[in-house]
Design an enzyme around this catalytic site. Structure first.
Site, PDB file in Angstrom:
ATOM      1  N   GLY A 129       0.836  -1.206   0.000  1.00 54.10           N
ATOM      2  CA  GLY A 129       0.000   0.000   0.000  1.00 54.10           C
ATOM      3  C   GLY A 129       0.869   1.254   0.000  1.00 54.10           C
ATOM      4  O   GLY A 129       0.530   2.253   0.633  1.00 54.10           O
TER       5      GLY A 129
ATOM      6  N   GLY B  76      -0.464   4.933  -1.117  1.00 53.18           N
ATOM      7  CA  GLY B  76      -1.551   5.581  -0.380  1.00 53.18           C
ATOM      8  C   GLY B  76      -1.092   6.822   0.369  1.00 53.18           C
ATOM      9  O   GLY B  76       0.075   7.215   0.316  1.00 53.18           O
TER      10      GLY B  76
ATOM     11  N   ARG C  64      -1.020  -0.740  -8.293  1.00 53.27           N
ATOM     12  CA  ARG C  64      -0.587  -0.166  -9.566  1.00 53.27           C
ATOM     13  C   ARG C  64       0.854   0.290  -9.485  1.00 53.27           C
ATOM     14  O   ARG C  64       1.314   0.746  -8.445  1.00 53.27           O
ATOM     15  CB  ARG C  64      -1.472   1.019  -9.957  1.00 53.27           C
ATOM     16  CG  ARG C  64      -2.724   0.601 -10.709  1.00 53.27           C
ATOM     17  CD  ARG C  64      -3.690   1.757 -10.859  1.00 53.27           C
ATOM     18  NE  ARG C  64      -4.305   2.094  -9.587  1.00 53.27           N
ATOM     19  CZ  ARG C  64      -5.346   1.425  -9.057  1.00 53.27           C
ATOM     20  NH1 ARG C  64      -5.884   0.411  -9.687  1.00 53.27           N
ATOM     21  NH2 ARG C  64      -5.834   1.785  -7.882  1.00 53.27           N
TER      22      ARG C  64
ATOM     23  N   TYR D 167     -15.260  -0.854   7.857  1.00 57.13           N
ATOM     24  CA  TYR D 167     -13.826  -0.579   8.013  1.00 57.13           C
ATOM     25  C   TYR D 167     -13.419  -0.718   9.490  1.00 57.13           C
ATOM     26  O   TYR D 167     -12.421  -1.382   9.818  1.00 57.13           O
ATOM     27  CB  TYR D 167     -13.543   0.835   7.504  1.00 57.13           C
ATOM     28  CG  TYR D 167     -12.185   1.406   7.842  1.00 57.13           C
ATOM     29  CD1 TYR D 167     -11.031   0.920   7.244  1.00 57.13           C
ATOM     30  CD2 TYR D 167     -12.070   2.467   8.743  1.00 57.13           C
ATOM     31  CE1 TYR D 167      -9.794   1.468   7.547  1.00 57.13           C
ATOM     32  CE2 TYR D 167     -10.836   3.017   9.046  1.00 57.13           C
ATOM     33  CZ  TYR D 167      -9.703   2.513   8.442  1.00 57.13           C
ATOM     34  OH  TYR D 167      -8.487   3.052   8.744  1.00 57.13           O
TER      35      TYR D 167
HETATM   36  N1  SER Z   1      -8.953   8.460   8.399  1.00 62.56           N
HETATM   37  C1  SER Z   1      -9.685   7.231   8.429  1.00 62.56           C
HETATM   38  C2  SER Z   1     -11.021   7.379   7.851  1.00 62.56           C
HETATM   39  O1  SER Z   1     -11.548   8.454   7.905  1.00 62.56           O
HETATM   40  C3  SER Z   1      -9.813   6.750   9.831  1.00 62.56           C
HETATM   41  O2  SER Z   1      -8.860   5.791  10.056  1.00 62.56           O
HETATM   42  O3  SER Z   1     -11.573   6.416   7.398  1.00 62.56           O
END
Ligand code: SER
Length: 324
Positions: free
Chosen positions: A9, A12, A37, A140
């Site tokens: 990653g 990112g 990528r 998440y």
């Molecule tokens: N910055 C992240 C989000 O907003 C939180 O870990 O998903």
């Protein structure tokens, strides 16, 4: 043994900045950056890795004799809500791949970022403690809470040295976030410097824990450098930076841009933000490995504005072109 770091990653928001810090620390040739990528302009060693493909990770680990893995790839809170099951699959599969590869290859240290998104209604909103009850509201957050427990499991069961931090919202000028609920706090600086209006997707009084990129990088390196016996928490460490609301960042920005105009248009991300802590208790991180943030809202604002002005002076208005 020579340290060779694999970053999964690396393109990112965090990965791009952490990669260059790790290159400085371990030498350019000893840091293998990877992402879905290719990064054509990348200065160093880069491998394309889809982290859901365990064989591909194994290939790279073998090829370079990797000794440490930083697993930064994940689908964030807001984006993750579009496709909950796919987000769970990707976030967990990539973590399991990294944990299994690390166990089988005797990887010396693994870094797995967690997030304030692990907290939900069951945690106190102010000074949320490290051991608060975790009932995350997003997929998440659920994947990070589960991931923390799996990290601890691999430590307890296999002795794998996995370390983790619950990052607040990360603010930096070097890169752009994608798909998070705290992203507004980066976008707002770009709009201010470009002298454009800003549409804020959170209400003006939504206080969230945030942290400046320099502090995040330092925290991560300090945690990873700490003696193993000092790491008492094997799920994940709370770290605090600074807490603020959109209204507070706007008033700080207006000290530099008095005409800066903001429209508040809360959307589905407001509900996510409302379930997250307003401030974080990081006494465990400070006790175990000496964590202390340096940046406050004023220094974040002056640094963001100054650095973005420099970038926009030399670059185009295209935000993508501003990525490291
Ligand atoms: N910055 C992240 C989000 O907003 C939180 O870990 O998903």
């Amino acid at each position: 043994m020579k340290t060779v770091v694999l970053i999964i990653g690396a393109n990112g928001q965090l990965g791009s900045v952490l990669t260059s810090s790790l290159q400085q620390k371990f030498g350019r040739g000893n840091v293998i950056a990877s992402d879905l990528r290719d990064d054509k302009g990348f200065n160093g060693v880069f491998e394309v890795i889809d982290a859901t493909d365990v064989q591909r990770i194994q290939q790279v680990v073998t090829q370079y004799n990797v000794t440490q893995i930083y697993h930064l790839a994940a689908i964030l809170s807001a984006k993750g809500e579009e496709t909950p099951l796919q987000t769970w699959d990707i976030n967990m599969k990539t973590l399991f791949n990294v944990l299994e590869i690390s166990r089988k290859n005797n990887i010396e240290k693994v870094f797995f970022p967690s997030s304030i998104a692990v907290f939900g209604e069951g945690a106190s909103l102010h000074e949320t403690p490290n051991d608060a009850y975790l009932d995350p509201s997003t997929v998440y957050g659920i994947s990070k809470a589960a991931g923390e427990n799996w990290a601890q499991y691999y430590f307890l069961r296999y002795g794998l040295d996995v370390r983790s931090i619950r990052y607040p919202g990360v603010i930096g000028y070097q890169s752009l976030p994608g798909g998070g609920t705290t992203d507004y706090a980066v976008d707002i600086y770009h709009k201010a410097v470009l002298k454009e209006e800003f549409d804020c997707f959170l209400k003006e009084d939504t206080t969230l824990p945030m942290i400046f990129m320099d502090d995040v990088i330092r925290a991560t390196l300090e945690l990873m450098e700490a003696p193993k016996e000092n790491i008492k928490i094997r799920t994940s460490y709370n770290i605090a930076g600074i807490s603020f609301s959109p209204a507070e960042v706007v008033s700080e920005i207006r000290k530099l841009y008095p005409d800066f105009k903001v429209n508040y248009r809360p959307d589905f991300r407001q509900e996510i933000a409302s379930s997250w802590p307003k401030s974080i208790n990081d006494s465990a991180a400070s006790r175990d490995w000496g964590w202390k943030p340096e940046y406050d809202l004023e220094s974040i604002t002056t640094t963001m504005v100054q650095k973005l002005k420099e970038k926009y002076k030399t670059g185009s208005k295209n935000l993508e072109a501003l990525m490291l």
